[in-house]
Design an enzyme around this catalytic site. Structure first.
Site, PDB file in Angstrom:
ATOM      1  CG  ASP A 305     -36.473 -80.870  17.652  1.00  0.00           C
ATOM      2  OD1 ASP A 305     -35.453 -80.122  18.037  1.00  0.00           O
ATOM      3  OD2 ASP A 305     -37.099 -80.621  16.593  1.00  0.00           O
ATOM      4  N   GLY A 307     -34.189 -87.701  17.121  1.00  0.00           N
ATOM      5  CA  GLY A 307     -33.335 -88.497  16.605  1.00  0.00           C
ATOM      6  C   GLY A 307     -31.887 -87.816  16.662  1.00  0.00           C
ATOM      7  CE1 TYR A 309     -29.606 -80.908  17.498  1.00  0.00           C
ATOM      8  CE2 TYR A 309     -31.930 -80.576  17.370  1.00  0.00           C
ATOM      9  CZ  TYR A 309     -30.822 -80.285  16.801  1.00  0.00           C
ATOM     10  OH  TYR A 309     -30.317 -79.530  15.820  1.00  0.00           O
ATOM     11  CB  VAL A 386     -35.417 -78.972  21.408  1.00  0.00           C
ATOM     12  CG1 VAL A 386     -34.390 -79.367  20.360  1.00  0.00           C
ATOM     13  CG2 VAL A 386     -36.119 -80.079  21.740  1.00  0.00           C
ATOM     14  CE1 TYR A 389     -40.785 -73.342  17.317  1.00  0.00           C
ATOM     15  CE2 TYR A 389     -42.380 -74.907  18.072  1.00  0.00           C
ATOM     16  CZ  TYR A 389     -41.844 -73.852  17.357  1.00  0.00           C
ATOM     17  OH  TYR A 389     -42.814 -73.470  16.563  1.00  0.00           O
ATOM     18  CG  HIS A 439     -41.216 -73.501  11.132  1.00  0.00           C
ATOM     19  ND1 HIS A 439     -41.519 -72.105  11.500  1.00  0.00           N
ATOM     20  CD2 HIS A 439     -41.640 -74.002  12.223  1.00  0.00           C
ATOM     21  CE1 HIS A 439     -42.012 -71.995  12.601  1.00  0.00           C
ATOM     22  NE2 HIS A 439     -42.032 -73.119  13.098  1.00  0.00           N
ATOM     23  CG  HIS A 441     -43.196 -77.787  14.417  1.00  0.00           C
ATOM     24  ND1 HIS A 441     -42.296 -77.535  15.216  1.00  0.00           N
ATOM     25  CD2 HIS A 441     -43.584 -76.616  13.848  1.00  0.00           C
ATOM     26  CE1 HIS A 441     -42.180 -76.252  15.370  1.00  0.00           C
ATOM     27  NE2 HIS A 441     -42.817 -75.775  14.629  1.00  0.00           N
ATOM     28  CG  ASP A 589     -46.490-108.124  16.339  1.00  0.00           C
ATOM     29  OD1 ASP A 589     -47.116-106.979  16.603  1.00  0.00           O
ATOM     30  OD2 ASP A 589     -45.605-108.396  16.972  1.00  0.00           O
ATOM     31  CG  HIS A 600     -45.120 -72.278  13.343  1.00  0.00           C
ATOM     32  ND1 HIS A 600     -44.559 -72.348  14.445  1.00  0.00           N
ATOM     33  CD2 HIS A 600     -45.874 -70.908  13.488  1.00  0.00           C
ATOM     34  CE1 HIS A 600     -44.737 -71.163  15.210  1.00  0.00           C
ATOM     35  NE2 HIS A 600     -45.505 -70.339  14.802  1.00  0.00           N
TER      36      HIS A 600
HETATM   37 CU   LIG Z   1     -43.090 -73.626  14.736  1.00  0.00          CU
END
Ligand SMILES: [Cu+2]
Length: 645
Positions: A305, A307, A309, A386, A389, A439, A441, A589, A600
């Site tokens: 979501d 990269g 969108y 998105v 979601y 699924h 996330h 650095d 989910h």
């Molecule tokens: Cu979910």
């Protein structure tokens, strides 16, 4: 990004800073300069126009009032040739500094393309026929969402800018658009030609019988909830001056990009009169949602979501009393549309304070004295929609030096329809004939650390039980074992809550009064690993999700967990590529990347709109301060803690 409230410092008094996001005028000027200077095709589509961030030393050496060099990074695609270009445009000099053709990539899909794609699908006779076969004749009730096509090695996909679109149909005009998924229907669209290539129809499955409306008119309204009011009669304790935010001892700059959304820069904490750095830059540098169903209209669902969108362009306009409660200050965000014009997203970033229970307490019963302090956090947040979601990104800053990122997941699950009585093995039924595939996330936070300076080292700390023996006669002994993650190949780790595992970012050349290097520790929260196999397309494309912790040596070109162009990418880009040189990580650095996964398994209670679930992590000072840095927080009221009362 523009500050909108009158109580913030007037803009005329705010000095320009090298990290200010591009203004509307700068966005349009960058596009116009580039278009005038270069012939990049007849149908150029602006994908991202954002601040080209200056080098670290320029930012860190910047003094208030100094002139600022401004430059924009422009990513565009030409619809005719399908070529992607990446340009850096100097706004200060009105010149194109660089302009490169980036071969064999597809930049993110932008909002205009979603709308044009839906129109193209609706107009396609094959799609219309597929709907008629399912008894749908009012196409106005249908909704078409573009899903990124992924990369599955299909020969027909090669070199094309594609989406695979899914269709839903409402029962009536007021219904939830995602109420009734059309099963077995996938529409493949070429976004450059804006042409439907194929309508893949695997056969009719009956539409789910119910609507899925969640408005109060349908769902009803409970009673008994008396008003809660958050009052701060003297105003909030923070101050916004342009993009600079100060609250208590914290100071930071709020940035925003069309790709990542909310970005925090130069986060510092004032300690006994010294301003001490913690973070140079923090953002959610990508995310991916792999789905576990292998069937034709599901296997390709693995949205990146950020990269693919540009989650910043999808930010909501937040509303006081709804999204946030209390004394709120908002910032607008400015992004670009595909014609290179500026689009202001009003109230995209919300800043407010919250009371969060007690901060610390002790009752000395012998002296009958009690000391207790209230905990409060500063919240900097943004919510993006998105498609189905919603993702909320909440950065929390606490009085004791703790930083937390909490991601809130809500909205509507990606779903499918099944015939009556069927329950597929790869998900759960959430309503009659409505199916929610299993699924995950995965979010990847990029934390460009600066603990008391740029040069840091990272340790993994595990807790280990001592073996029984003369030193452990009672078998109770356990201790921590820190291990230096000395190079990029060693700094690829997974969480292990059973060993109390955390990671510590220290500055070896700054010691606290106990002689230990000052540090911050990354405390993982709930987490999970991907279940997609190692050869799965999504695993190759989202290599970042296979480890929870990655550490890289800072390189300004390494910005995104799945690489610069994850859309339709075959894989291997981003973190796995960034660490290939196995750069040493000691006292240098470093950038810490933390991947956190929400697992989910859909529930009926997630339907028709799911209650918020949260996932995140914390950064906590560890030996950064000499003692509890929040001893000086005042008593909440004089009467509640005075000794002897
Ligand atoms: Cu979910």
């Amino acid at each position: 990004m523009e500050a909108t409230t009158t109580e913030t410092t007037p803009r005329a008094q705010v000095q320009a800073h090298p990290l200010d996001p591009l203004s509307p005028a700068e966005i349009e000027r960058a596009w116009d300069i580039l278009r005038a200077a270069r012939a990049l095709g007849a149908r150029p589509r602006a994908i991202f126009i954002m601040l080209h961030e200056p080098a670290k030393h320029v930012v860190l050496e910047h003094l208030a009032g100094q002139p600022v060099e401004r430059a924009a990074l422009v990513v565009l695609i030409d619809g005719d040739s399908g070529k992607t270009w990446e340009a850096v445009v100097s706004l200060s000099r009105g010149a194109v500094l660089s302009c490169e053709h980036v071969p064999d990539v597809q930049p993110a899909i932008v909002l205009d393309e979603f709308a044009e794609c839906e129109a193209a699908v609706r107009a396609d006779p094959r799609w219309q026929e597929a709907l008629r076969k399912r008894g749908v004749t009012d196409f106005e009730l249908a909704m078409v969402d573009s899903w990124s096509a992924g990369n599955f090695g299909f020969a027909d996909d090669e070199g094309r800018r594609l989406v695979r679109a899914l269709t839903w149909v409402r029962r009536h005009r007021e219904d939830n658009g995602y109420a009734r998924p059309i099963a077995n229907l996938l529409t493949v669209v070429d976004l450059n030609a804006m042409q439907v290539l194929a309508v893949e129809d695997g056969g009719v499955v009956p539409l789910p019988p119910e609507d899925a409306n969640y408005s109060p008119e349908v769902a009803g309204v409970r009673d008994g909830l008396k008003p809660i009011e958050i009052r701060q009669p003297e105003g909030p304790s923070f101050a916004l001056a342009g993009h600079e935010l100060r609250w208590q001892k914290w100071r930071m700059r709020i940035g925003f990009t069309p790709r990542e959304g909310l970005v925090l820069h130069t986060v510092t904490y004032e300690d006994q009169g010294r301003e001490r750095a913690v973070l140079y830059r923090a953002s959610v540098a990508d995310m991916v949602v792999p789905y576990g169903d292998p069937r034709p209209t599901y296997f390709h669902r693995n949205a990146f979501d950020v990269g693919e969108y540009g989650i910043g362009t999808l930010a909501n306009a937040l509303e006081n009393g709804c999204d946030c409660l209390g004394e709120i200050r908002y910032l607008d965000a400015v992004v670009n549309d595909s014609r290179g014009r500026a689009v202001t997203l009003p109230n995209a970033v919300c800043v407010h304070e919250e009371d969060v229970g007690i901060l610390w307490k002790h009752v000395d019963w012998r002296r009958q004295s009690t000391e207790v302090r209230r905990s409060r956090r500063l919240v900097v947040s943004s919510i993006s929609t998105v498609g189905n979601y919603e993702y909320g990104f909440y950065w929390h800053f606490f009085l004791d030096g703790t930083i937390q990122l909490e991601v809130k997941l809500t909205g509507i699950i990606s779903n499918g329809a099944e015939p009556p009585g069927v329950k597929p093995r790869w998900g759960e039924m959430v309503a009659p004939q409505v199916y929610g595939p299993i699924h995950q996330h995965f979010f990847c936070a990029r934390l460009d650390m600066m603990v008391d300076g740029l040069d840091n080292s990272v340790y993994e700390v595990n807790t280990v039980a001592d073996p029984p023996g003369p030193e452990n006669p009672h078998h109770n002994a356990f201790h921590t074992e820190p291990a230096l993650l000395g190079s990029e190949s060693r700094a690829q780790r997974v969480a292990d809550p059973l060993r109390g595992r955390f990671w510590k970012i220290v500055n070896p050349s700054r010691r606290n009064r106990l002689g230990e290097p000052v540090g911050y520790k990354l405390m993982p929260g709930e987490n999970v690993l991907p279940f997609a196999g190692p050869e799965a397309s999504v695993t190759k494309r989202a290599g970042f999700m296979t480890k929870h912790l990655w550490v890289t040596r800072h390189d300004p070109r390494e910005r995104y967990a799945a690489g610069d162009y994850p859309n339709q990418h075959p894989g291997g880009a981003g973190l796995p590529a960034y660490v290939r040189d196995d750069a040493p990580l000691v006292n240098t650095d470093v950038v810490v990347w933390y991947t956190f996964g929400a697992h989910h398994v859909a529930r009926p209670e997630d339907w028709p709109v799911m209650p918020v679930t949260t996932i995140g992590f914390m950064l906590k000072p560890v030996g950064f301060f000499d003692r509890n840095p929040a001893l000086d927080v005042p008593r909440p009221t004089p009467h509640c803690c005075a000794p002897g009362e």
